[in-house]
Design a protein around this motif. Structure first.
Motif, short mmCIF file in Angstrom:
data_model
loop_
_atom_site.label_atom_id
_atom_site.label_comp_id
_atom_site.label_asym_id
_atom_site.label_seq_id
_atom_site.Cartn_x
_atom_site.Cartn_y
_atom_site.Cartn_z
N SER A 128 -55.42 52.92 -36.66
CA SER A 128 -55.69 53.65 -37.34
C SER A 128 -55.91 53.51 -38.39
O SER A 128 -56.05 52.28 -38.80
N LYS A 131 -60.19 58.96 -37.90
CA LYS A 131 -60.57 59.49 -36.42
C LYS A 131 -59.78 61.14 -36.68
O LYS A 131 -60.96 62.17 -35.66
N THR A 139 -54.12 63.14 -29.63
CA THR A 139 -53.25 62.41 -29.30
C THR A 139 -51.99 61.81 -29.43
O THR A 139 -50.82 61.36 -29.45
N GLY A 140 -52.23 61.19 -31.20
CA GLY A 140 -51.37 60.17 -31.12
C GLY A 140 -50.23 61.14 -31.91
O GLY A 140 -48.90 61.24 -31.95
N TYR A 145 -47.35 61.54 -28.96
CA TYR A 145 -46.59 60.27 -29.16
C TYR A 145 -45.33 60.24 -30.12
O TYR A 145 -44.21 60.45 -30.23
N ARG A 146 -46.45 60.90 -31.09
CA ARG A 146 -45.43 61.18 -32.81
C ARG A 146 -44.43 62.59 -32.32
O ARG A 146 -42.96 62.13 -32.49
N ARG A 198 -45.26 62.91 -39.62
CA ARG A 198 -46.13 62.14 -40.68
C ARG A 198 -45.03 61.23 -41.37
O ARG A 198 -45.72 60.31 -41.92
N VAL A 209 -42.97 54.74 -33.74
CA VAL A 209 -44.54 55.22 -32.85
C VAL A 209 -44.19 54.28 -31.21
O VAL A 209 -44.50 54.75 -29.98
N SER A 210 -44.68 53.29 -31.70
CA SER A 210 -44.85 52.24 -31.40
C SER A 210 -43.83 51.60 -29.34
O SER A 210 -44.30 51.24 -28.27
N SER A 248 -44.95 54.00 -27.13
CA SER A 248 -46.24 53.95 -26.59
C SER A 248 -46.89 53.16 -25.90
O SER A 248 -47.32 52.92 -25.18
N ARG A 297 -45.87 56.81 -21.92
CA ARG A 297 -46.72 57.04 -21.60
C ARG A 297 -47.78 57.78 -20.72
O ARG A 297 -48.88 59.00 -20.41
N GLY A 332 -57.61 59.30 -29.72
CA GLY A 332 -56.20 58.65 -30.02
C GLY A 332 -56.49 57.30 -29.49
O GLY A 332 -57.76 56.78 -30.38
N ARG A 333 -55.90 56.39 -28.71
CA ARG A 333 -55.92 54.95 -28.42
C ARG A 333 -57.53 54.87 -27.00
O ARG A 333 -57.18 53.88 -27.12
N ASP A 334 -56.56 55.77 -26.26
CA ASP A 334 -57.40 55.35 -24.79
C ASP A 334 -58.01 56.27 -23.94
O ASP A 334 -57.82 56.67 -23.17
N ARG A 357 -48.70 48.29 -36.47
CA ARG A 357 -48.84 49.30 -35.62
C ARG A 357 -49.90 49.09 -35.14
O ARG A 357 -49.75 48.86 -34.00
N ASP A 363 -49.40 48.46 -31.31
CA ASP A 363 -50.34 49.61 -30.00
C ASP A 363 -51.04 48.73 -29.02
O ASP A 363 -50.93 48.79 -27.97
O1 C5P Z 1 -53.19 58.49 -34.32
P1 C5P Z 1 -52.16 58.10 -35.35
O2 C5P Z 1 -52.16 56.89 -35.37
O3 C5P Z 1 -51.25 59.16 -35.28
O4 C5P Z 1 -51.05 57.70 -33.29
C1 C5P Z 1 -49.99 57.48 -33.27
C2 C5P Z 1 -49.22 56.29 -32.72
O5 C5P Z 1 -49.58 56.74 -31.52
C3 C5P Z 1 -50.11 55.31 -32.49
O6 C5P Z 1 -49.82 54.23 -33.33
C4 C5P Z 1 -49.62 54.68 -31.00
O7 C5P Z 1 -48.76 53.81 -30.75
C5 C5P Z 1 -49.71 55.69 -30.14
N1 C5P Z 1 -51.19 56.86 -29.99
C6 C5P Z 1 -50.78 55.70 -28.09
N2 C5P Z 1 -52.40 56.37 -27.21
C7 C5P Z 1 -52.85 57.23 -28.24
C8 C5P Z 1 -53.17 57.57 -29.14
C9 C5P Z 1 -51.96 57.53 -30.15
O8 C5P Z 1 -50.85 54.94 -28.14
N3 C5P Z 1 -53.80 58.10 -27.13
#
Ligand code: C5P
Length: 219
Positions: free
Chosen positions: A12, A16, A34-35, A38-39, A90, A98-99, A102, A108, A129-131, A177, A181
């Motif tokens: 974060s 991105k 993709t975040g 999750y939000r 937001r 959110v964690s 996630s 997931r 995103g993250r993954d 966070r 995550d």
């Molecule tokens: O990108 P952003 O900060 O908006 O993502 C919010 C939350 O969504 C992250 O803190 C994480 O917990 C989760 N996330 C995830 N995998 C992704 C995108 C986001 O676990 N591909």
């Protein structure tokens, strides 16, 4: 037309979202945040009073989640049922919870499946995103880990929030966070075949240029 997936992961505050949206605009591509999914799932659980510690209840809620997310980089909207949640996802209360969603394995799996369906339907898409580089679209033609030093990420997030936040509050929001995550996905080091783009010393435009030229080189 030809299908092309550009997968971008990062912590974060790495920039991105804005970098990927700008790159998608320049490429005439779809954009998937993709975040935001999750939000939206978090917003829905909180709205329905689901106990976030109850893993089974969270999984049921995410299975039922009536989510619509636009992939138009010019017009990002997220709706849950009849509710436009584009702005409310937001809020700090969402970032703080959110964690819990996630790190829920069932949640997931459901969201990853939904992301793959959206990506499959888009011709050319920048998904972030993250993954994404590792789990959602490991077969993407362009795979990038967008990083920045912790110092730079904290400063950027502070500016994004209008400035004036105490340093501890920002650290709690950004670094804590990321730490939470990281227990579900590894986005701090690049997997095999994933290029690292460190934006610490780059301007926003330079970062977008670097991403776009990676895409042009495979097109
Ligand atoms: O990108 P952003 O900060 O908006 O993502 C919010 C939350 O969504 C992250 O803190 C994480 O917990 C989760 N996330 C995830 N995998 C992704 C995108 C986001 O676990 N591909």
């Amino acid at each position: 037309g030809r299908r092309l997936i550009i997968a971008v992961d990062g912590p974060s505050g790495s920039g991105k979202s804005s970098v990927c949206r700008a790159a998608a605009r320049r490429l005439g591509a779809a954009y998937l945040d993709t975040g935001a999914m999750y939000r939206a799932a978090t917003w829905y659980c909180l709205d329905r009073g689901v106990d976030l510690d109850d893993e089974a209840a969270v999984a049921v809620a995410v299975e039922e989640l009536p989510l619509t997310i636009s992939t138009d980089p010019e017009h990002q909207t997220v709706t849950v049922g009849e509710c436009d949640v584009t702005e409310s996802i937001r809020e700090a209360r969402i970032s703080e919870s959110v964690s819990e969603i996630s790190t829920n394995r069932a949640a997931r799996a459901l969201l990853v499946a939904a992301q793959r369906r959206i990506i499959d339907q888009a011709g050319v898409v920048v998904a972030e995103g993250r993954d994404i580089t590792t789990v959602v679209a490991p077969d993407a033609q362009v795979r990038v880990l967008l990083t920045a030093s912790a110092e730079v990420r904290l400063a950027r997030r502070g500016l994004q929030m209008g400035g004036g936040q105490p340093a501890e509050a920002l650290q709690r929001q950004v670094l804590a966070r990321d730490a939470r995550d990281s227990t579900a996905v590894n986005f701090t080091e690049a997997a095999d075949g994933v290029a690292v783009l460190d934006s610490s010393d780059l301007t926003f435009e330079e970062t977008v240029d670097a991403l776009v030229s990676r895409v042009e080189s495979v097109r």
